[in-house]
Design an enzyme around this catalytic site. Structure first.
Site, PDB file in Angstrom:
ATOM      1  NE  ARG A 126      46.118  40.621  40.598  1.00  0.00           N
ATOM      2  CZ  ARG A 126      45.056  40.316  41.314  1.00  0.00           C
ATOM      3  NH1 ARG A 126      44.954  40.790  42.562  1.00  0.00           N
ATOM      4  NH2 ARG A 126      44.103  39.553  40.842  1.00  0.00           N
ATOM      5  CE  LYS A 164      45.854  40.667  47.915  1.00  0.00           C
ATOM      6  NZ  LYS A 164      47.105  39.918  47.669  1.00  0.00           N
TER       7      LYS A 164
END
Length: 269
Positions: A248, A213
């Site tokens: 994750r 991200k």
């Protein structure tokens, strides 16, 4: 000992678990379009399982910045054949990433163990899954509204815990996710990563989902998504040392190695 429970699968919170990302979307920010074909998706799920993934997280809707929402019908069309193939072809727990209660119900009927809801498990979703026994990943879906992201995320988790209890979802079925990148400033994302202990609710599993991200790019000069592995592993390690129970990840093999190292450091007295 505390557990995260998902149907007949149980995860004692004594080590870090890795959730492998399997996007079946044309537009996800990092791997959009790569696993639309069920055979390719299954091959990738099996590869992640061999690399040590405990959970395969299937998503049919991109949540990248500026994404366009697809209907529940289209989302189910995307994930249904992949879900059925992964349930049949792996032994890992299977998670479905959706905010549609109707998709969650179909996914659970098709064999999913976990529902991962980026909208925060509103009451209609809690009601939809209450009797299923599934695991529920509850994400904080917005930025700070009063100025202190840590206290707001903690209050949100405590409120969702209480609502889950009232609507028939047991605490051990919950896993909280602070929602890195969802409406939050870069500074707020960093604070959430650096201070997991201030948002973690005792006894409830905690997921850190920051793989590739923007928060992993900005301090490093914003390299392309596929060049953010080292920064992602730094985030994972910091989060695990702070109390996260699950990460994750796109890069499962490396995430598993980092998790085992972080677990070893946590065990030192």
């Amino acid at each position: 000992m505390h557990y995260f429970k998902a149907k007949d699968k149980s995860f004692p919170l004594i080590r870090t678990y890795v959730m492998g990302i399997l996007n079946v979307t044309p537009d996800s920010f990092s791997d959009g379009g790569r696993y639309l074909d069920p055979e390719k998706a299954l091959a990738r799920a099996q590869e992640m399982e061999r690399q040590g993934a405990d959970i395969i997280d299937i998503g049919g809707q991109s949540t990248r910045p500026g994404y366009e929402t697809v209907s529940s019908g289209e989302e189910w069309e995307r994930i249904s054949p992949v879900l059925k193939a992964v349930v049949k072809g792996t032994k890992a727990a299977v998670s479905v990433d959706t905010f549609y209660p109707e998709v969650a119900e179909k996914a659970l009927a098709a064999g999913a163990d976990i529902i991962n809801d980026v909208s925060g498990f509103k009451d209609d979703m809690l009601r939809a899954v209450a009797g299923s026994g599934c695991g529920c990943v509850v994400m904080h879906p917005r930025g700070a509204e009063r100025g202190d992201i840590l206290s707001e995320v903690r209050e949100f988790f405590e409120e969702r815990l209480e609502r889950a209890r009232k609507l028939g979802v047991e605490p051990e079925r919950l896993c909280f996710d602070p929602g890195i990148g969802f409406g939050k400033t870069h500074e707020d994302n960093l604070r959430l990563i650096a201070h997991v202990e201030r948002t973690k609710v005792l006894g409830i599993a905690y997921l850190m989902a920051a793989s590739r991200k923007r928060v992993t790019g900005i301090p490093c000069g914003s390299p392309p998504f596929e060049e953010r592995l080292a920064a992602t592993l730094a985030v994972h390690t910091a989060a695990v040392l702070g109390g996260a129970d699950m990460v994750r990840a796109h890069d499962v093999r490396e995430a598993v190695q980092a998790a085992r190292m972080a677990d070893a450091l946590k065990s030192v007295e």
